[in-house]
Design a protein around this motif. Structure first.
Motif, mmCIF file in Angstrom:
data_model
loop_
_atom_site.group_PDB
_atom_site.id
_atom_site.type_symbol
_atom_site.label_atom_id
_atom_site.label_comp_id
_atom_site.label_asym_id
_atom_site.label_seq_id
_atom_site.Cartn_x
_atom_site.Cartn_y
_atom_site.Cartn_z
ATOM 1 N N ARG A 51 0.865 -1.183 0.000
ATOM 2 C CA ARG A 51 0.000 0.000 0.000
ATOM 3 C C ARG A 51 0.899 1.229 0.000
ATOM 4 O O ARG A 51 1.753 1.382 0.875
ATOM 5 C CB ARG A 51 -0.905 -0.011 1.232
ATOM 6 N N ILE A 52 0.724 2.068 -1.007
ATOM 7 C CA ILE A 52 1.449 3.331 -1.093
ATOM 8 C C ILE A 52 0.399 4.408 -1.262
ATOM 9 O O ILE A 52 -0.244 4.497 -2.314
ATOM 10 C CB ILE A 52 2.454 3.354 -2.260
ATOM 11 N N GLY A 53 0.192 5.188 -0.209
ATOM 12 C CA GLY A 53 -0.889 6.162 -0.235
ATOM 13 C C GLY A 53 -2.198 5.437 -0.467
ATOM 14 O O GLY A 53 -2.506 4.449 0.192
ATOM 15 N N GLY A 54 -2.970 5.896 -1.458
ATOM 16 C CA GLY A 54 -4.254 5.272 -1.762
ATOM 17 C C GLY A 54 -4.184 4.146 -2.778
ATOM 18 O O GLY A 54 -5.200 3.545 -3.116
ATOM 19 N N ALA A 55 -2.990 3.842 -3.284
ATOM 20 C CA ALA A 55 -2.842 2.813 -4.316
ATOM 21 C C ALA A 55 -2.324 1.510 -3.716
ATOM 22 O O ALA A 55 -1.586 1.512 -2.734
ATOM 23 C CB ALA A 55 -1.874 3.287 -5.400
ATOM 24 N N LEU A 56 -2.711 0.426 -4.338
ATOM 25 C CA LEU A 56 -2.204 -0.884 -3.954
ATOM 26 C C LEU A 56 -1.405 -1.435 -5.131
ATOM 27 O O LEU A 56 -1.932 -1.565 -6.244
ATOM 28 C CB LEU A 56 -3.347 -1.840 -3.602
ATOM 29 N N LEU A 57 -0.124 -1.731 -4.900
ATOM 30 C CA LEU A 57 0.773 -2.236 -5.932
ATOM 31 C C LEU A 57 1.297 -3.607 -5.534
ATOM 32 O O LEU A 57 1.259 -3.978 -4.368
ATOM 33 C CB LEU A 57 1.972 -1.291 -6.110
ATOM 34 N N ARG A 58 1.816 -4.326 -6.505
ATOM 35 C CA ARG A 58 2.554 -5.565 -6.243
ATOM 36 C C ARG A 58 3.911 -5.421 -6.921
ATOM 37 O O ARG A 58 3.979 -5.215 -8.135
ATOM 38 C CB ARG A 58 1.854 -6.792 -6.798
ATOM 39 N N LEU A 59 4.976 -5.514 -6.117
ATOM 40 C CA LEU A 59 6.315 -5.462 -6.682
ATOM 41 C C LEU A 59 6.556 -6.741 -7.460
ATOM 42 O O LEU A 59 6.305 -7.831 -6.951
ATOM 43 C CB LEU A 59 7.358 -5.271 -5.588
ATOM 44 N N THR A 60 7.028 -6.613 -8.699
ATOM 45 C CA THR A 60 7.089 -7.772 -9.590
ATOM 46 C C THR A 60 8.512 -8.173 -9.972
ATOM 47 O O THR A 60 8.929 -9.278 -9.654
ATOM 48 C CB THR A 60 6.274 -7.494 -10.862
ATOM 49 N N VAL A 61 9.233 -7.301 -10.651
ATOM 50 C CA VAL A 61 10.558 -7.653 -11.166
ATOM 51 C C VAL A 61 11.526 -6.495 -10.932
ATOM 52 O O VAL A 61 11.123 -5.350 -10.838
ATOM 53 C CB VAL A 61 10.513 -7.995 -12.677
ATOM 54 N N PRO A 62 12.824 -6.819 -10.872
ATOM 55 C CA PRO A 62 13.801 -5.733 -10.746
ATOM 56 C C PRO A 62 13.726 -4.800 -11.949
ATOM 57 O O PRO A 62 13.413 -5.226 -13.064
ATOM 58 C CB PRO A 62 15.147 -6.462 -10.710
#
Length: 149
Positions: free
Chosen positions: A94-105
């Motif tokens: 969770r970054i601020g109001g967004a939800l991300l998934r870290l995927t690749v370098p």
């Protein structure tokens, strides 16, 4: 142990560019949508947003015999500090109001020789940051928390 982090991180810089070789423009807040940051050139899927740790800006500069590298030179979207992005690989964040998934370098490109000078590509190896896919759109602003879900 692997799922815990010592502390949440925070966003220290946000930037985007309207086209592939265009100048990077820093902003105080931005809407993150499935295709990446609003106003940033289109990326999709696993590489929609790019992130780098503030701590790595100093490391890259040190390898070049200089001070910290300016974030816009690396052309990443978000600079975060206080949290180890490698420890968040393939996790929802969770970054601020967004939800991300870290995927690749986010490996350096050959342009880093042009941007950083001789040895720029090698200085960035292992310090180029991460790509992420957008799971939930939302607004991200300077100072927002960065924490795993």
């Amino acid at each position: 142990m692997m799922a815990r982090v010592a502390q949440p991180g925070r966003v220290t810089w946000i930037g985007g560019r309207s086209g592939r070789r265009e100048e990077v423009v820093a902003v105080e807040r931005v809407l993150v949508k499935p295709g990446g940051l609003q106003g940033d050139h289109a990326r999709k899927g696993k590489r929609a947003v790019t992130l780098v740790q503030a701590e790595h800006l100093l490391a890259i500069g040190s390898f070049l015999g200089a001070g910290p590298v300016a974030p816009e030179v690396l052309r990443r979207n978000l600079v975060v500090e206080g949290i180890n992005l490698l420890g968040l690989k393939e996790r929802e964040v969770r970054i601020g109001g967004a939800l991300l998934r870290l995927t690749v370098p986010c490996h350096p490109c050959s342009r880093m020789e042009e941007a950083l000078g001789p040895g720029g590509y090698a200085a960035m190896r292992g310090h180029g940051g991460w790509c992420a896919e957008v799971l939930e759109p939302g607004e991200v602003a300077l100072g927002d928390r960065v924490e795993p879900v």
